[in-house]
Design an enzyme around this catalytic site. Sequence first.
Site, PDB file in Angstrom:
ATOM      1  N   LYS A  93      50.225  43.748  36.763  1.00 56.86           N
ATOM      2  CA  LYS A  93      50.257  45.063  37.411  1.00 56.86           C
ATOM      3  C   LYS A  93      50.762  44.989  38.848  1.00 56.86           C
ATOM      4  O   LYS A  93      51.201  45.984  39.400  1.00 56.86           O
ATOM      5  CB  LYS A  93      48.885  45.726  37.361  1.00 56.86           C
ATOM      6  CG  LYS A  93      47.788  45.020  38.130  1.00 56.86           C
ATOM      7  CD  LYS A  93      46.495  45.797  37.983  1.00 56.86           C
ATOM      8  CE  LYS A  93      45.317  45.025  38.551  1.00 56.86           C
ATOM      9  NZ  LYS A  93      44.034  45.636  38.244  1.00 56.86           N
ATOM     10  N   LYS A 109      54.154  36.287  33.151  1.00 59.01           N
ATOM     11  CA  LYS A 109      53.219  37.195  32.496  1.00 59.01           C
ATOM     12  C   LYS A 109      53.365  38.612  33.043  1.00 59.01           C
ATOM     13  O   LYS A 109      53.653  38.778  34.226  1.00 59.01           O
ATOM     14  CB  LYS A 109      51.793  36.702  32.778  1.00 59.01           C
ATOM     15  CG  LYS A 109      50.915  36.716  31.557  1.00 59.01           C
ATOM     16  CD  LYS A 109      49.508  36.319  31.891  1.00 59.01           C
ATOM     17  CE  LYS A 109      48.582  37.455  31.534  1.00 59.01           C
ATOM     18  NZ  LYS A 109      47.183  37.220  31.707  1.00 59.01           N
ATOM     19  N   LYS A 154      47.143  33.400  45.417  1.00 63.10           N
ATOM     20  CA  LYS A 154      46.859  34.534  46.301  1.00 63.10           C
ATOM     21  C   LYS A 154      46.952  34.136  47.761  1.00 63.10           C
ATOM     22  O   LYS A 154      47.473  34.868  48.589  1.00 63.10           O
ATOM     23  CB  LYS A 154      45.472  35.109  46.013  1.00 63.10           C
ATOM     24  CG  LYS A 154      45.415  35.936  44.742  1.00 63.10           C
ATOM     25  CD  LYS A 154      44.040  36.556  44.580  1.00 63.10           C
ATOM     26  CE  LYS A 154      43.899  37.242  43.234  1.00 63.10           C
ATOM     27  NZ  LYS A 154      42.536  37.629  42.933  1.00 63.10           N
TER      28      LYS A 154
END
Length: 333
Positions: A199, A196, A114
């Site tokens: 969203k 993976k 992040k």
Amino acid sequence: MKKKDLLFSAIQPTGGITIGHYLGIFKLWNLLQNKYICLYCIANLHSLSILNKNNLINVNIFDLVSLVLSFNIDPHKCIIFLQSDIVEHLKLYWILNCYTYIGELNRMTQFKEKSNKKINNNLSLFSYPVLMASDILLYDSKYVCIGYDQLQHLELVRVISKRFNKIYNCNFFVYPKHIISKRFSRIMSLLNVKKKMSKSDNNTNNVIFLLDNIDLIKYKINNCVTDSDNPPKIIFDINNKPGISNLLNILSGIKNVSIKSLEEYFYKSNYKKFKDILSKELCNFIKLLQKKFNFYRKDKDLIKNILLNGKNRIKNIAKKKILNLNKILNLTI
Ligand code: TRP
């Protein structure tokens, strides 16, 4: 009769719940509600760490609770609550920060990912696992249901808990065990099967959102990656056939049938036929889900009441834990 153990799980209300969330987390929520005292938390304080005003709107909370209900997760069997309704999470959060080392948080891969994006590199992104620790330890949760991506965070929670107990020579915090779906916690992207399903993927064709329009789902399945074996082989082989294996996994999960029986069923089929059936089954599944979703989503009072009920059922547990913590640390929070 033996008293049921307590299990904690949480998900952030940041919109865009995917088929991966359903298979990896919510299917388990559904099963586990019969076996444990389940605390299912809508982690809206965690969502705040990603500064996006959309994250804070109630729409996401209403959507998420409505979806949870659509998965047949029953508020009479489990406790569904909103994280920010219980201020004790934040009280414990500060305390636990004092027992967590910067070096430990620096090692968290999710933080590295992040913060590499450098969009909103704030302090809460860094101490995010400490808030998770507070969620879990506040209720003496013996079990925690998570996806693989949260395993490293849970390991840190155990370290913090153990450290505190050792310093104060007590057994104040539990040592939580994890529950992870072995089969479904790694649902992969549709076009890039090495990644993976997520969203927040920039390419939404990689992702099946449960609230996607049905035609869009058809389109996404039609265009997703299988492989180029000739003749085509519909068998589960994660290493050599990740595309087909991922799709078999999805079909097996939504239909509750074994991979083996699907392999038998599709013996000698081609990819087109397989995709057609997958698409049909997935669309039926999602149509029914959306129907239930729309039913619950209309009823705001119902959702508010579920959350209020959840809050009322657990607030005293949380208060008591902080009272006892005060005794150990000589505080009055
Ligand atoms: N961080 C988790 C996620 O993004 C959600 C979460 C918050 C959580 N608190 C938790 C999960 C406590 C398990 C236990 O998926």
